[in-house]
Design a protein around this motif. Structure first.
Motif, mmCIF file in Angstrom:
data_model
loop_
_atom_site.group_PDB
_atom_site.id
_atom_site.type_symbol
_atom_site.label_atom_id
_atom_site.label_comp_id
_atom_site.label_asym_id
_atom_site.label_seq_id
_atom_site.Cartn_x
_atom_site.Cartn_y
_atom_site.Cartn_z
ATOM 1 N N GLN A 55 -2.922 -3.414 -9.594
ATOM 2 C CA GLN A 55 -3.554 -2.522 -8.622
ATOM 3 C C GLN A 55 -4.933 -3.040 -8.233
ATOM 4 O O GLN A 55 -5.751 -3.387 -9.096
ATOM 5 C CB GLN A 55 -3.692 -1.120 -9.209
ATOM 6 N N VAL A 56 -5.176 -3.068 -6.949
ATOM 7 C CA VAL A 56 -6.504 -3.360 -6.400
ATOM 8 C C VAL A 56 -6.926 -2.142 -5.582
ATOM 9 O O VAL A 56 -6.217 -1.734 -4.660
ATOM 10 C CB VAL A 56 -6.497 -4.618 -5.520
ATOM 11 N N THR A 57 -8.050 -1.570 -5.947
ATOM 12 C CA THR A 57 -8.571 -0.410 -5.241
ATOM 13 C C THR A 57 -9.970 -0.719 -4.744
ATOM 14 O O THR A 57 -10.836 -1.105 -5.526
ATOM 15 C CB THR A 57 -8.611 0.830 -6.148
ATOM 16 N N ALA A 78 0.847 -1.188 0.000
ATOM 17 C CA ALA A 78 0.000 0.000 0.000
ATOM 18 C C ALA A 78 0.884 1.240 0.000
ATOM 19 O O ALA A 78 2.050 1.178 0.417
ATOM 20 C CB ALA A 78 -0.907 -0.013 1.226
ATOM 21 N N PRO A 79 0.358 2.369 -0.440
ATOM 22 C CA PRO A 79 1.159 3.601 -0.467
ATOM 23 C C PRO A 79 1.735 3.935 0.896
ATOM 24 O O PRO A 79 1.021 3.942 1.902
ATOM 25 C CB PRO A 79 0.144 4.660 -0.920
ATOM 26 N N GLY A 80 3.036 4.181 0.929
ATOM 27 C CA GLY A 80 3.695 4.549 2.165
ATOM 28 C C GLY A 80 3.964 3.415 3.121
ATOM 29 O O GLY A 80 4.426 3.644 4.247
ATOM 30 N N LYS A 81 3.678 2.192 2.693
ATOM 31 C CA LYS A 81 3.885 1.037 3.577
ATOM 32 C C LYS A 81 4.832 0.040 2.935
ATOM 33 O O LYS A 81 5.070 0.061 1.729
ATOM 34 C CB LYS A 81 2.544 0.369 3.891
ATOM 35 N N PRO A 97 -11.609 -1.207 2.272
ATOM 36 C CA PRO A 97 -10.731 -0.148 1.744
ATOM 37 C C PRO A 97 -9.262 -0.353 2.112
ATOM 38 O O PRO A 97 -8.379 -0.014 1.324
ATOM 39 C CB PRO A 97 -11.303 1.119 2.390
ATOM 40 N N GLU A 98 -9.002 -0.921 3.268
ATOM 41 C CA GLU A 98 -7.617 -1.157 3.672
ATOM 42 C C GLU A 98 -6.934 -2.273 2.886
ATOM 43 O O GLU A 98 -5.730 -2.491 3.050
ATOM 44 C CB GLU A 98 -7.518 -1.450 5.182
ATOM 45 N N ASP A 99 -7.667 -2.968 2.036
ATOM 46 C CA ASP A 99 -7.060 -3.948 1.142
ATOM 47 C C ASP A 99 -6.486 -3.274 -0.110
ATOM 48 O O ASP A 99 -5.826 -3.937 -0.922
ATOM 49 C CB ASP A 99 -8.095 -4.992 0.706
ATOM 50 N N THR A 100 -6.743 -1.990 -0.268
ATOM 51 C CA THR A 100 -6.223 -1.260 -1.419
ATOM 52 C C THR A 100 -4.702 -1.289 -1.427
ATOM 53 O O THR A 100 -4.058 -0.917 -0.439
ATOM 54 C CB THR A 100 -6.715 0.198 -1.398
ATOM 55 N N ALA A 101 -4.134 -1.757 -2.528
ATOM 56 C CA ALA A 101 -2.683 -1.899 -2.645
ATOM 57 C C ALA A 101 -2.346 -2.395 -4.043
ATOM 58 O O ALA A 101 -3.231 -2.775 -4.813
ATOM 59 C CB ALA A 101 -2.158 -2.899 -1.612
ATOM 60 N N VAL A 102 -1.058 -2.394 -4.328
ATOM 61 C CA VAL A 102 -0.562 -3.111 -5.501
ATOM 62 C C VAL A 102 -0.245 -4.530 -5.040
ATOM 63 O O VAL A 102 0.489 -4.719 -4.059
ATOM 64 C CB VAL A 102 0.682 -2.448 -6.098
ATOM 65 N N TYR A 103 -0.807 -5.485 -5.730
ATOM 66 C CA TYR A 103 -0.620 -6.886 -5.378
ATOM 67 C C TYR A 103 0.415 -7.505 -6.316
ATOM 68 O O TYR A 103 0.311 -7.382 -7.549
ATOM 69 C CB TYR A 103 -1.950 -7.633 -5.470
ATOM 70 N N TYR A 104 1.392 -8.188 -5.722
ATOM 71 C CA TYR A 104 2.490 -8.774 -6.469
ATOM 72 C C TYR A 104 2.467 -10.297 -6.352
ATOM 73 O O TYR A 104 2.388 -10.844 -5.248
ATOM 74 C CB TYR A 104 3.832 -8.267 -5.943
ATOM 75 N N CYS A 105 2.571 -10.921 -7.491
ATOM 76 C CA CYS A 105 2.752 -12.365 -7.515
ATOM 77 C C CYS A 105 4.188 -12.683 -7.100
ATOM 78 O O CYS A 105 5.127 -11.950 -7.445
ATOM 79 C CB CYS A 105 2.466 -12.884 -8.912
ATOM 80 N N TYR A 106 4.346 -13.767 -6.391
ATOM 81 C CA TYR A 106 5.638 -14.137 -5.792
ATOM 82 C C TYR A 106 5.896 -15.614 -6.063
ATOM 83 O O TYR A 106 4.995 -16.456 -5.944
ATOM 84 C CB TYR A 106 5.550 -13.855 -4.294
ATOM 85 N N LEU A 107 7.139 -15.908 -6.421
ATOM 86 C CA LEU A 107 7.528 -17.298 -6.665
ATOM 87 C C LEU A 107 8.928 -17.513 -6.124
ATOM 88 O O LEU A 107 9.832 -16.708 -6.377
ATOM 89 C CB LEU A 107 7.478 -17.604 -8.164
ATOM 90 N N GLN A 108 9.088 -18.582 -5.396
ATOM 91 C CA GLN A 108 10.409 -18.957 -4.889
ATOM 92 C C GLN A 108 10.774 -20.306 -5.490
ATOM 93 O O GLN A 108 10.021 -21.284 -5.352
ATOM 94 C CB GLN A 108 10.399 -19.041 -3.369
ATOM 95 N N SER A 109 11.926 -20.327 -6.157
ATOM 96 C CA SER A 109 12.342 -21.543 -6.839
ATOM 97 C C SER A 109 13.852 -21.667 -6.804
ATOM 98 O O SER A 109 14.555 -20.720 -7.164
ATOM 99 C CB SER A 109 11.860 -21.523 -8.297
ATOM 100 N N SER A 110 14.320 -22.811 -6.352
ATOM 101 C CA SER A 110 15.759 -23.095 -6.335
ATOM 102 C C SER A 110 16.561 -21.982 -5.673
ATOM 103 O O SER A 110 17.615 -21.575 -6.168
ATOM 104 C CB SER A 110 16.255 -23.316 -7.774
ATOM 105 N N GLY A 111 16.034 -21.482 -4.579
ATOM 106 C CA GLY A 111 16.746 -20.477 -3.815
ATOM 107 C C GLY A 111 16.625 -19.060 -4.328
ATOM 108 O O GLY A 111 17.221 -18.141 -3.752
#
Length: 115
Positions: free
Chosen positions: A110-112, A40-43, A87-101
């Motif tokens: 963006q989710v608003t 979220a902005p500023g966080k 409203p507090e769920d508003t943020a940019v959501y990033y997909c994340y993947l961890q593979s082989s370290g």
């Protein structure tokens, strides 16, 4: 090289639902963890939900009972079903993947949530 492509963000009213999807492609051998973070902005960026290769789920306390993460191992995709959005769920959501370290991130979607 691994690429993550997200889709499904947008604008929704409080109480509504959205579904985010992420598709991974490239040189993927073993996916250890896959899921979603948000900023979220500023966080700082924070964990939303991740799922391990063994199927273990980890959710942020703030989304438990409202969000559901799922994964299709055959397609290397992960989805986030979001309900009862606030409203507090508003943020940019990033997909994340961890593979082989190594850790990979999507470009963000963006989710608003309007009140």
């Amino acid at each position: 090289q691994v690429q993550l492509v997200e889709s499904g963000g947008g604008l929704v009213q409080a109480g509504g639902s959205l579904r985010l999807s992420c598709a991974a492609s490239g040189s993927i051998f073993t996916i250890n963890r896959m899921g979603w973070y948000r900023q979220a902005p500023g966080k700082q960026r924070e964990l939303v939900a991740v799922i391990t290769s063994g199927g273990n789920l980890n959710y942020a306390d703030s989304v438990k009972g409202r969000f559901t993460v799922s994964r299709d191992n055959a397609k290397n995709t992960v989805s986030l079903q979001m309900a009862s959005l606030k409203p507090e769920d508003t943020a940019v959501y990033y997909c994340y993947l961890q593979s082989s370290g190594r850790v990979y991130w999507g470009q963000g979607t963006q989710v608003t949530v309007s009140s």
